[in-house]
Design a protein around this motif. Structure first.
Motif, mmCIF file in Angstrom:
data_model
loop_
_atom_site.group_PDB
_atom_site.id
_atom_site.type_symbol
_atom_site.label_atom_id
_atom_site.label_comp_id
_atom_site.label_asym_id
_atom_site.label_seq_id
_atom_site.Cartn_x
_atom_site.Cartn_y
_atom_site.Cartn_z
ATOM 1 N N MET A 1 0.855 -1.194 0.000
ATOM 2 C CA MET A 1 0.000 0.000 0.000
ATOM 3 C C MET A 1 0.890 1.243 0.000
ATOM 4 S SD MET A 1 -2.979 -0.941 2.725
ATOM 5 C CE MET A 1 -1.806 -1.338 4.015
ATOM 6 N N SER A 2 0.574 2.197 -0.802
ATOM 7 C CA SER A 2 1.360 3.422 -0.836
ATOM 8 C C SER A 2 0.602 4.537 -0.140
ATOM 9 C CB SER A 2 1.670 3.833 -2.278
ATOM 10 O OG SER A 2 0.529 4.359 -2.901
ATOM 11 N N ILE A 3 1.372 5.449 0.454
ATOM 12 C CA ILE A 3 0.771 6.587 1.139
ATOM 13 C C ILE A 3 0.397 7.670 0.141
ATOM 14 C CG2 ILE A 3 1.270 8.425 2.796
ATOM 15 C CD1 ILE A 3 2.926 6.413 4.346
ATOM 16 N N ALA A 4 1.217 7.859 -0.858
ATOM 17 C CA ALA A 4 0.942 8.907 -1.831
ATOM 18 C C ALA A 4 1.264 8.379 -3.227
ATOM 19 C CB ALA A 4 1.781 10.154 -1.533
ATOM 20 N N ASP A 5 0.442 8.709 -4.178
ATOM 21 C CA ASP A 5 0.611 8.193 -5.528
ATOM 22 C C ASP A 5 1.529 9.125 -6.312
ATOM 23 O OD1 ASP A 5 0.391 6.729 -7.787
ATOM 24 O OD2 ASP A 5 -1.589 7.483 -8.341
ATOM 25 N N THR A 6 2.821 9.074 -5.981
ATOM 26 C CA THR A 6 3.796 9.921 -6.642
ATOM 27 C C THR A 6 4.924 9.057 -7.157
ATOM 28 O OG1 THR A 6 4.695 10.339 -4.457
ATOM 29 C CG2 THR A 6 3.302 12.050 -5.375
ATOM 30 N N GLY A 7 5.323 9.267 -8.401
ATOM 31 C CA GLY A 7 6.271 8.384 -9.049
ATOM 32 C C GLY A 7 7.632 8.325 -8.396
ATOM 33 N N ALA A 8 8.228 9.487 -8.083
ATOM 34 C CA ALA A 8 9.574 9.503 -7.509
ATOM 35 C C ALA A 8 9.617 8.760 -6.188
ATOM 36 C CB ALA A 8 10.039 10.951 -7.321
ATOM 37 N N GLY A 9 8.655 9.029 -5.326
ATOM 38 C CA GLY A 9 8.631 8.373 -4.027
ATOM 39 C C GLY A 9 8.436 6.880 -4.148
ATOM 40 N N ARG A 10 7.558 6.451 -5.032
ATOM 41 C CA ARG A 10 7.283 5.026 -5.186
ATOM 42 C C ARG A 10 8.515 4.270 -5.658
ATOM 43 N NH1 ARG A 10 2.935 6.559 -8.078
ATOM 44 N NH2 ARG A 10 3.698 5.453 -9.918
ATOM 45 N N GLU A 11 9.230 4.836 -6.624
ATOM 46 C CA GLU A 11 10.396 4.154 -7.185
ATOM 47 C C GLU A 11 11.515 4.045 -6.144
ATOM 48 O OE1 GLU A 11 14.162 3.436 -8.776
ATOM 49 O OE2 GLU A 11 13.619 5.477 -8.123
ATOM 50 N N ILE A 12 11.788 5.135 -5.444
ATOM 51 C CA ILE A 12 12.845 5.104 -4.427
ATOM 52 C C ILE A 12 12.438 4.185 -3.286
ATOM 53 C CG2 ILE A 12 14.132 6.488 -2.755
ATOM 54 C CD1 ILE A 12 13.814 8.871 -4.699
ATOM 55 N N ALA A 13 11.179 4.287 -2.855
ATOM 56 C CA ALA A 13 10.713 3.460 -1.742
ATOM 57 C C ALA A 13 10.795 1.975 -2.079
ATOM 58 C CB ALA A 13 9.291 3.842 -1.357
ATOM 59 N N ALA A 14 10.515 1.614 -3.315
ATOM 60 C CA ALA A 14 10.588 0.209 -3.717
ATOM 61 C C ALA A 14 12.023 -0.310 -3.612
ATOM 62 C CB ALA A 14 10.067 0.040 -5.137
ATOM 63 N N ARG A 15 12.992 0.516 -4.035
ATOM 64 C CA ARG A 15 14.392 0.097 -3.934
ATOM 65 C C ARG A 15 14.818 -0.002 -2.475
ATOM 66 N NH1 ARG A 15 17.982 3.519 -5.542
ATOM 67 N NH2 ARG A 15 16.712 5.305 -6.168
ATOM 68 N N VAL A 16 14.382 0.960 -1.667
ATOM 69 C CA VAL A 16 14.719 0.939 -0.243
ATOM 70 C C VAL A 16 14.115 -0.289 0.434
ATOM 71 C CG1 VAL A 16 14.318 2.106 1.953
ATOM 72 C CG2 VAL A 16 15.062 3.430 -0.035
ATOM 73 N N GLU A 17 12.858 -0.596 0.115
ATOM 74 C CA GLU A 17 12.210 -1.744 0.748
ATOM 75 C C GLU A 17 12.943 -3.043 0.428
ATOM 76 O OE1 GLU A 17 7.925 -4.087 1.043
ATOM 77 O OE2 GLU A 17 7.988 -1.974 0.428
ATOM 78 N N ARG A 18 13.329 -3.213 -0.821
ATOM 79 C CA ARG A 18 14.081 -4.424 -1.185
ATOM 80 C C ARG A 18 15.384 -4.490 -0.396
ATOM 81 N NH1 ARG A 18 12.383 -3.030 -6.414
ATOM 82 N NH2 ARG A 18 14.407 -2.063 -6.854
ATOM 83 N N HIS B 1 15.123 18.191 -1.151
ATOM 84 C CA HIS B 1 14.405 17.131 -0.454
ATOM 85 C C HIS B 1 13.238 16.638 -1.310
ATOM 86 C CE1 HIS B 1 15.822 17.389 3.883
ATOM 87 N NE2 HIS B 1 16.513 18.321 3.271
ATOM 88 N N LEU B 2 12.922 15.378 -1.154
ATOM 89 C CA LEU B 2 11.651 14.893 -1.674
ATOM 90 C C LEU B 2 10.524 15.632 -0.966
ATOM 91 C CD1 LEU B 2 12.216 11.023 -1.673
ATOM 92 C CD2 LEU B 2 12.174 12.517 -3.681
ATOM 93 N N LEU C 1 6.743 7.749 1.970
ATOM 94 C CA LEU C 1 6.910 6.439 1.343
ATOM 95 C C LEU C 1 8.295 5.865 1.619
ATOM 96 C CD1 LEU C 1 5.350 7.273 -2.137
ATOM 97 C CD2 LEU C 1 4.378 5.704 -0.460
ATOM 98 N N VAL C 2 9.309 6.706 1.484
ATOM 99 C CA VAL C 2 10.688 6.249 1.605
ATOM 100 C C VAL C 2 11.041 5.915 3.050
ATOM 101 C CG1 VAL C 2 13.098 6.908 1.263
ATOM 102 C CG2 VAL C 2 11.390 7.515 -0.460
ATOM 103 N N LEU C 3 10.682 6.801 3.981
ATOM 104 C CA LEU C 3 11.043 6.560 5.378
ATOM 105 C C LEU C 3 10.244 5.417 5.988
ATOM 106 C CD1 LEU C 3 12.685 9.126 4.994
ATOM 107 C CD2 LEU C 3 12.020 9.800 7.313
ATOM 108 N N THR C 4 9.017 5.221 5.537
ATOM 109 C CA THR C 4 8.269 4.048 5.992
ATOM 110 C C THR C 4 8.979 2.773 5.560
ATOM 111 O OG1 THR C 4 6.170 5.255 5.920
ATOM 112 C CG2 THR C 4 6.047 2.860 5.901
ATOM 113 N N ALA C 5 9.537 2.779 4.361
ATOM 114 C CA ALA C 5 10.278 1.613 3.878
ATOM 115 C C ALA C 5 11.550 1.396 4.696
ATOM 116 C CB ALA C 5 10.610 1.776 2.402
ATOM 117 N N THR C 6 12.251 2.476 5.049
ATOM 118 C CA THR C 6 13.466 2.297 5.867
ATOM 119 C C THR C 6 13.110 1.721 7.233
ATOM 120 O OG1 THR C 6 13.514 4.521 6.887
ATOM 121 C CG2 THR C 6 14.570 4.261 4.733
ATOM 122 N N GLY C 7 11.915 2.027 7.741
ATOM 123 C CA GLY C 7 11.525 1.595 9.069
ATOM 124 C C GLY C 7 11.126 0.137 9.167
ATOM 125 N N LEU C 8 11.112 -0.597 8.071
ATOM 126 C CA LEU C 8 10.713 -2.007 8.106
ATOM 127 C C LEU C 8 11.636 -2.852 8.980
ATOM 128 C CD1 LEU C 8 9.693 -2.414 4.378
ATOM 129 C CD2 LEU C 8 8.160 -2.686 6.335
#
Length: 391
Positions: A1-18, A67-68, A75-82
């Motif tokens: 689930m994404s918090i915001a439908d924004t391309g830059a955040g989604r792409e970076i967050a996906a890499r961070v989550e992996r 800054h983003l 999106l990105v910081l939620t992924a780092t917090g996993l």
């Protein structure tokens, strides 16, 4: 689930989550911890080298220094917090993340070159010296009680006072020190360690995610060049507000990620563990707790999204961040508590991160303003708005 439908955040967050799931999470059992249970500097350095190689170090700040948006940052910081180690690995942890934001907004070009650049590179850590010992009547939730003083002496300022709960002060290379002058509160940038700043003790605390713990320090005759004042004399509290609203929100982002992971672990446990003839998720007491977790996770996500939208709109967002900090920290506490309960005896062991997440969220309900302080502040605003509406 994404918090915001924004391309830059989604792409970076996906890499961070992996990266966090595949590279960082296996380090959660690494024995490199200090006597308080906090990660050691060499463990953090190793994780950051992995993040640097993966291109996910300081991922919320772009190569040009911008800054983003707050919504993308969510999106990105939620992924780092996993993982509890994720923010340290990716250089998005407190207090560094908040200090980077403040210096980027207020710091002069020279201060940004000397103090911000090393933080962005993840080469040093920082500490924010504001809170003071409660037993001595110092500043805490009420910063106006600040007792640490600063006075001008030629081309320098001289600072004296005591500080408490200064996260990471032992290992920090950079400090932001708040003190009061005749003109009002001031902020200063300081190279650390400094012989005029003495760590008196590091109390054992319930949380163990922040290297170096939360120090109590004495500042005695600290001389700081006038060029290392952040901004103007007497503007310290205004600059603290610049840092405060986003910092409250980014805490919420990181711990949302941690609770998502804890809920994943509890869900997996509930679908595997058998009791009384069936998997325990099929018992309403367990299934209903997991259902309630989904609701609290979504509500926390939506509150973060709303507050981020306010901040992206250019408003201060102080009341909004207070509401979000209360709502999210209380929701995450419920989630963490349920995860422990679902897992029974396993939930209170170090066999998974669920036990640590529970402890960390309990501390989160206090730092960056306890729930009751934010509610009191909001009640004052309600009273003030009521009066203004009737004038």
């Amino acid at each position: 689930m994404s918090i915001a439908d924004t391309g830059a955040g989604r792409e970076i967050a996906a890499r961070v989550e992996r990266f966090v799931r595949e590279v960082v999470a296996p380090y959660e059992r690494d024995s490199r911890r200090d006597h308080h249970g906090c990660p050691t500097g060499d463990l953090v350095a190793e994780l950051r080298e992995h993040a640097r190689a993966a291109g996910v170090l300081t991922p919320h700040i772009l190569a040009d220094g911008s800054h983003l948006s707050h919504r993308d940052t969510a999106l990105v910081l939620t992924a780092t917090g996993l993982s509890p180690l994720g923010p340290l690995a990716c250089n998005t942890a407190a207090p560094d993340e908040g200090n980077m934001y403040l210096l980027g907004k207020v710091g002069s070009p020279d201060i940004q070159r000397r103090f911000l650049a090393p933080l962005l590179e993840g080469r040093v850590s920082s500490a924010f010296f504001m809170t003071e010992p409660a037993a001595e009547g110092g500043a805490g939730s009420d910063p106006m009680m600040m007792q640490t003083t600063c006075r001008r002496d030629g081309d320098h300022w001289v600072i004296d006072g005591r500080k408490a709960f200064i996260t990471g002060a032992q290992a920090a290379g950079i400090g932001i020190v708040m003190a009061k002058a005749e003109a009002g509160a001031c902020m200063f940038l300081v190279d650390l360690p400094n012989p005029a700043i003495r760590v008196d003790r590091v109390p054992r605390t319930i949380d163990t995610s922040m290297p170096g713990g939360h120090c109590e320090v004495t500042i005695s005759g600290l001389r700081v060049p006038a060029s290392q004042m952040l901004g103007e004399p007497g503007e310290g509290f205004k600059y603290a507000q610049v840092r405060l609203a986003p910092a409250r929100l980014t805490h919420c982002m990181r711990w949302l990620g941690a609770c998502r992971r804890a809920n994943e672990i509890a869900t997996d446990y509930a679908n595997r563990r058998q009791a009384f003839g069936k998997v325990i998720i099929d018992h309403e007491g367990i299934g209903f707790m997991l259902a309630a977790n989904l609701i609290d996770l979504k509500q926390a996500e939506l509150m973060i999204d709303w507050c981020a939208d306010v901040l992206d709109g250019g408003t201060a967002g102080i009341s909004e961040s207070s509401m979000t900090k209360v709502a999210v920290s209380e929701a995450l506490m419920r989630i963490a508590d349920r995860c422990v309960q679902i897992m029974g005896g396993t939930g209170v062991t170090e066999d998974t991160i669920v036990e640590q997440v529970f402890r960390e969220i309990r501390a989160f309900r206090i730092y960056d303003g306890a729930t009751e302080v934010h509610l009191w502040s909001l009640a004052k605003k309600i009273r003030r708005d009521w009066k203004e509406a009737r004038q």
